[in-house]
Write a protein that holds these residues in place. Structure first.
Motif, PDB file in Angstrom:
ATOM      1  N   CYS A 191       0.834  -1.214   0.000  1.00  0.00           N
ATOM      2  CA  CYS A 191       0.000   0.000   0.000  1.00  0.00           C
ATOM      3  C   CYS A 191       0.866   1.261   0.000  1.00  0.00           C
ATOM      4  CB  CYS A 191      -0.905   0.027   1.233  1.00  0.00           C
ATOM      5  SG  CYS A 191      -2.364  -1.000   1.067  1.00  0.00           S
TER       6      CYS A 191
ATOM      7  N   CYS B 128       1.357   0.391  -4.785  1.00  0.00           N
ATOM      8  CA  CYS B 128       0.001   0.376  -5.339  1.00  0.00           C
ATOM      9  C   CYS B 128      -0.122   1.397  -6.475  1.00  0.00           C
ATOM     10  CB  CYS B 128      -1.026   0.653  -4.253  1.00  0.00           C
ATOM     11  SG  CYS B 128      -2.689   0.628  -4.930  1.00  0.00           S
TER      12      CYS B 128
ATOM     13  N   SER C  88      -3.314   3.801  -6.238  1.00  0.00           N
ATOM     14  CA  SER C  88      -3.272   4.972  -5.349  1.00  0.00           C
ATOM     15  C   SER C  88      -2.266   6.002  -5.871  1.00  0.00           C
ATOM     16  CB  SER C  88      -2.951   4.576  -3.909  1.00  0.00           C
ATOM     17  OG  SER C  88      -1.671   4.034  -3.827  1.00  0.00           O
TER      18      SER C  88
ATOM     19  N   ARG D 292      -6.541  10.339  -2.327  1.00  0.00           N
ATOM     20  CA  ARG D 292      -6.522   8.917  -2.000  1.00  0.00           C
ATOM     21  C   ARG D 292      -7.681   8.514  -1.082  1.00  0.00           C
ATOM     22  NH1 ARG D 292      -0.611   6.540  -0.774  1.00  0.00           N
ATOM     23  NH2 ARG D 292      -1.983   4.851  -0.122  1.00  0.00           N
TER      24      ARG D 292
ATOM     25  N   CYS E  17      -8.685   4.845  -0.528  1.00  0.00           N
ATOM     26  CA  CYS E  17      -7.901   4.026   0.404  1.00  0.00           C
ATOM     27  C   CYS E  17      -8.569   3.925   1.783  1.00  0.00           C
ATOM     28  CB  CYS E  17      -6.486   4.587   0.574  1.00  0.00           C
ATOM     29  SG  CYS E  17      -5.499   4.466  -0.918  1.00  0.00           S
TER      30      CYS E  17
ATOM     31  N   CYS F 193     -10.850   0.943   0.947  1.00  0.00           N
ATOM     32  CA  CYS F 193     -10.432  -0.051  -0.048  1.00  0.00           C
ATOM     33  C   CYS F 193     -10.401  -1.443   0.612  1.00  0.00           C
ATOM     34  CB  CYS F 193      -9.035   0.310  -0.576  1.00  0.00           C
ATOM     35  SG  CYS F 193      -8.242  -1.033  -1.468  1.00  0.00           S
TER      36      CYS F 193
HETATM   37  S1  SF4 Z   1      -5.649   0.813   0.379  1.00  0.00           S
HETATM   38 FE1  SF4 Z   1      -6.095  -0.147  -1.645  1.00  0.00          FE
HETATM   39  S2  SF4 Z   1      -5.908   1.503  -3.174  1.00  0.00           S
HETATM   40 FE2  SF4 Z   1      -4.993   2.221  -1.252  1.00  0.00          FE
HETATM   41  S3  SF4 Z   1      -2.831   1.770  -1.432  1.00  0.00           S
HETATM   42 FE3  SF4 Z   1      -3.738   0.005  -0.414  1.00  0.00          FE
HETATM   43  S4  SF4 Z   1      -4.314  -1.442  -2.032  1.00  0.00           S
HETATM   44 FE4  SF4 Z   1      -3.921   0.546  -2.987  1.00  0.00          FE
END
Ligand code: SF4
Length: 197
Positions: free
Chosen positions: A51, A55, A58, A172, A175, A178
């Motif tokens: 993350c 990612c 994001s 973001r 997130c 997510c």
């Molecule tokens: S929460 Fe989901 S979209 Fe955000 S960085 Fe992590 S995997 Fe990626």
């Protein structure tokens, strides 16, 4: 200035992924990397390194929303990051993923024929026939294409929601709820609790 790494450019991968899936749906399977890698990091290394660093999605939201200033940058509504909302959304997401597996099974067993459509926002069936030629796979492997259609639908739907969130709120904001983030956070918390025992 912060030194750049190869993984700082994975936003390119996010764009390439959706482009490839537009022309050939079988490329949707590559999205399994985005699905499995966060879980592998959480389970085996007890962290959210994916993350934080890897990612592409994001990174893309950040690029469009912050660098290109396409975000209105309002505060993300608090309820979106609340525990109950994140877990309800996770359960919903997993239920949708299960329905993809079930649909794939029906196609594999010959009960249903291949549905060459992408389902957006779990509701709207968008014809996507050009992305799969019937002779691309032997008849007994057509389920591979069905899973690809389902998985691509899920990926595209979450990207659309993320883009809308990016526009209205912080880049973001996706997130905050997510499902991958919720799962990896949950796994890390359980691992750390076990470590303390
Ligand atoms: S929460 Fe989901 S979209 Fe955000 S960085 Fe992590 S995997 Fe990626």
């Amino acid at each position: 200035m912060k030194q750049k790494h190869w993984y700082d450019y994975l936003w390119i991968w996010a764009i390439v992924y959706f482009t490839l899936g537009f022309f050939n749906i079988l490329f949707a399977w590559l999205g399994m990397f985005d699905f499995l890698l966060p879980l592998i990091f959480a389970i085996f290394f007890r962290n959210k390194w994916f993350c934080i660093n890897m990612c592409g999605r994001s990174q893309l939201f950040n690029l469009l929303g912050a660098t290109m200033r396409l975000s209105r940058n309002k505060s993300t509504p608090k309820f979106l990051s609340s525990r109950w909302f994140r877990y309800v959304f996770l359960v919903f997401f997993l239920a949708m993923f299960t329905s993809i597996i079930v649909q794939t099974y029906f196609v594999a067993s010959g009960v249903h024929s291949l549905n060459q459509a992408v389902t957006l926002l779990w509701t709207f069936q968008v014809p996507w026939k050009w992305a799969y030629a019937p002779d691309l796979l032997p008849e007994s492997y057509v389920w591979v294409a069905q899973f690809a259609y389902g998985f691509y639908s899920l990926m595209l739907t979450s990207a659309i929601i993320g883009l809308v969130m990016m526009y209205f709120f912080k880049p973001r904001s996706w997130c905050a709820f997510c499902p991958m983030g919720t799962m990896t956070q949950g796994i890390c918390q359980i691992q750390n609790l076990n470590k303390q025992d």
